[in-house]
Design an enzyme around this catalytic site. Structure first.
Site, PDB file in Angstrom:
ATOM      1  N   SER A  67      -5.729  10.677  -2.170  1.00 45.01           N
ATOM      2  CA  SER A  67      -4.287  10.945  -2.171  1.00 45.01           C
ATOM      3  C   SER A  67      -3.909  11.925  -3.274  1.00 45.01           C
ATOM      4  CB  SER A  67      -3.495   9.645  -2.363  1.00 45.01           C
ATOM      5  OG  SER A  67      -3.761   8.733  -1.336  1.00 45.01           O
TER       6      SER A  67
HETATM    7  N1  SAH Z   1      -6.744   5.000  -1.965  1.00 48.52           N
HETATM    8  C1  SAH Z   1      -7.594   6.088  -1.559  1.00 48.52           C
HETATM    9  C2  SAH Z   1      -6.950   6.952  -0.483  1.00 48.52           C
HETATM   10  C3  SAH Z   1      -7.768   6.884   0.717  1.00 48.52           C
HETATM   11  S1  SAH Z   1      -7.161   7.583   2.210  1.00 48.52           S
HETATM   12  C4  SAH Z   1      -8.086   6.909  -2.737  1.00 48.52           C
HETATM   13  O1  SAH Z   1      -7.633   6.660  -3.853  1.00 48.52           O
HETATM   14  O2  SAH Z   1      -8.945   7.779  -2.564  1.00 48.52           O
HETATM   15  C5  SAH Z   1      -6.969   6.109   3.185  1.00 48.52           C
HETATM   16  C6  SAH Z   1      -8.184   5.263   3.410  1.00 48.52           C
HETATM   17  O3  SAH Z   1      -7.769   4.145   4.192  1.00 48.52           O
HETATM   18  C7  SAH Z   1      -9.311   5.927   4.197  1.00 48.52           C
HETATM   19  O4  SAH Z   1     -10.495   5.846   3.455  1.00 48.52           O
HETATM   20  C8  SAH Z   1      -9.398   5.111   5.477  1.00 48.52           C
HETATM   21  O5  SAH Z   1     -10.716   4.977   5.982  1.00 48.52           O
HETATM   22  C9  SAH Z   1      -8.833   3.775   5.024  1.00 48.52           C
HETATM   23  N2  SAH Z   1      -8.298   2.908   6.074  1.00 48.52           N
HETATM   24  C10 SAH Z   1      -7.589   3.244   7.185  1.00 48.52           C
HETATM   25  N3  SAH Z   1      -7.275   2.146   7.913  1.00 48.52           N
HETATM   26  C11 SAH Z   1      -7.797   1.072   7.244  1.00 48.52           C
HETATM   27  C12 SAH Z   1      -7.842  -0.341   7.485  1.00 48.52           C
HETATM   28  N4  SAH Z   1      -7.284  -0.893   8.576  1.00 48.52           N
HETATM   29  N5  SAH Z   1      -8.487  -1.124   6.594  1.00 48.52           N
HETATM   30  C13 SAH Z   1      -9.062  -0.594   5.480  1.00 48.52           C
HETATM   31  N6  SAH Z   1      -9.068   0.725   5.198  1.00 48.52           N
HETATM   32  C14 SAH Z   1      -8.452   1.553   6.076  1.00 48.52           C
END
Ligand code: SAH
Length: 219
Positions: A67
Site C-alpha cells: 500500500s
Molecule cells: N498490508 C499489505 C498490503 C497488501 S495488498 C502490505 O503492507 O503490504 C492486499 C493483500 O490482501 C494481498 O496480498 C492479497 O493477497 C490479500 N488478500 C486479499 N483477499 C484476502 C483474504 N480474503 N484473506 C487474506 N488476504 C487477502
C-alpha cells in the site's frame, strides 16, 4: 546502530517521506515514528530504494501491491493502536503494515490468502526480529481463536463489511475497512459500542486490490 536491513541513504529518504506524510495531514507522532523506523525498501523486490520512499503503492509479486505510505499511515491512525493492543490484519501482503503495527507495540495477527506472499512475509519479518503471528487462510473468516481484538484492519477492498470480523471485535474495538467496487472504495471505521451496537463513520475514498474468497496455494 544501523540494522543490516537499513542504510543511511534510506534513512535520509525516509525522513523526507515522513515530512510529506505530515504535510498531507498525518498528525499522530506514534504513527510517523513507527514509519520512520521501518525500512520500507526491504519489503520490495530487489530493494527499489528510489521507489520505496515515494508516497506510492508498488508491486510486490503475485499480482499484489504494498500500500501507499499515506494509506498505511491513514489506516493506522484510524485504528488507534496503543501498546499491547491486540490487532488482526487481513491481507499481509509484503508484511510492511504488520511491521508498522508491531513497531507501535501492538500484538499483531495477520492473515494472507496467497501462500507465496504468506511464506515470504513470515520469513522476512522473522529475520528482521519481529514477533508477529502469521496465518495462511481466508481473512473473511477472521481468526476467532485468538480474538476478540482491539482493532481489525482490512488492507484489501471488501465488497461489504465482513460480518465475521464485526463479531471478533472487543467492545470498544475498531474495524477499519475499505468497502466498495474495484476502482474506488470508501474507508469505513466501525466501532463496537456494545455487544450488538456498532457505529460506522466514513473517511474518504481509496483504491485497494480486491479482497477475494478462499486461498491460493501457488508455488
Ligand atoms: N498490508 C499489505 C498490503 C497488501 S495488498 C502490505 O503492507 O503490504 C492486499 C493483500 O490482501 C494481498 O496480498 C492479497 O493477497 C490479500 N488478500 C486479499 N483477499 C484476502 C483474504 N480474503 N484473506 C487474506 N488476504 C487477502
Amino acid at each position: 546502530m544501523i540494522s543490516p536491513f537499513d542504510s543511511f541513504e534510506a534513512k535520509g529518504k525516509r525522513q523526507i517521506l515522513i515530512k510529506t506524510l505530515r504535510e498531507k495531514g498525518i498528525d499522530r507522532d506514534e504513527v510517523l515514528e513507527a514509519m520512520n523506523r521501518v525500512p520500507r525498501h526491504s519489503f520490495m523486490d530487489n530493494a527499489f530504494l528510489h521507489h520505496a520512499y515515494q508516497d506510492k503503492a508498488f508491486p510486490i509479486g503475485a499480482g499484489q501491491t504494498i500500500s501507499q505510505p499515506y494509506t498505511v499511515a491513514f489506516q493506522t491512525m484510524l485504528l488507534e493502536v496503543t501498546r499491547r493492543s491486540k490487532v488482526l490484519e487481513i491481507g499481509t501482503g509484503s508484511g510492511y503494515q504488520a511491521a508498522i503495527l508491531a513497531e507501535m507495540g501492538a500484538r499483531v495477527y495477520t492473515i494472507e490468502r496467497q501462500r507465496e506472499l504468506f511464506l515470504k512475509a513470515q520469513s522476512l519479518l522473522g529475520s528482521m526480529g519481529y514477533n508477529i503471528h502469521f496465518f495462511f487462510g481466508d481473512g473473511y473468516e477472521g481468526k476467532p481463536h485468538y480474538g476478540p481484538y482491539d482493532a481489525i484492519l482490512v488492507t484489501a477492498a471488501a465488497p461489504e463489511i465482513p460480518s465475521a470480523l464485526l463479531e471478533q471485535l472487543k467492545t470498544g474495538g475498531r474495524l477499519v475497512v475499505p468497502v466498495g467496487k474495484h476502482d474506488s472504495q470508501e474507508m469505513l471505521r466501525v466501532v463496537r459500542k456494545s455487544e450488538d451496537n456498532y457505529e460506522t463513520t466514513r473517511h474518504g475514498y481509496f483504491a485497494f486490490v480486491p479482497m477475494l474468497k478462499g486461498t491460493v496455494n501457488g508455488k
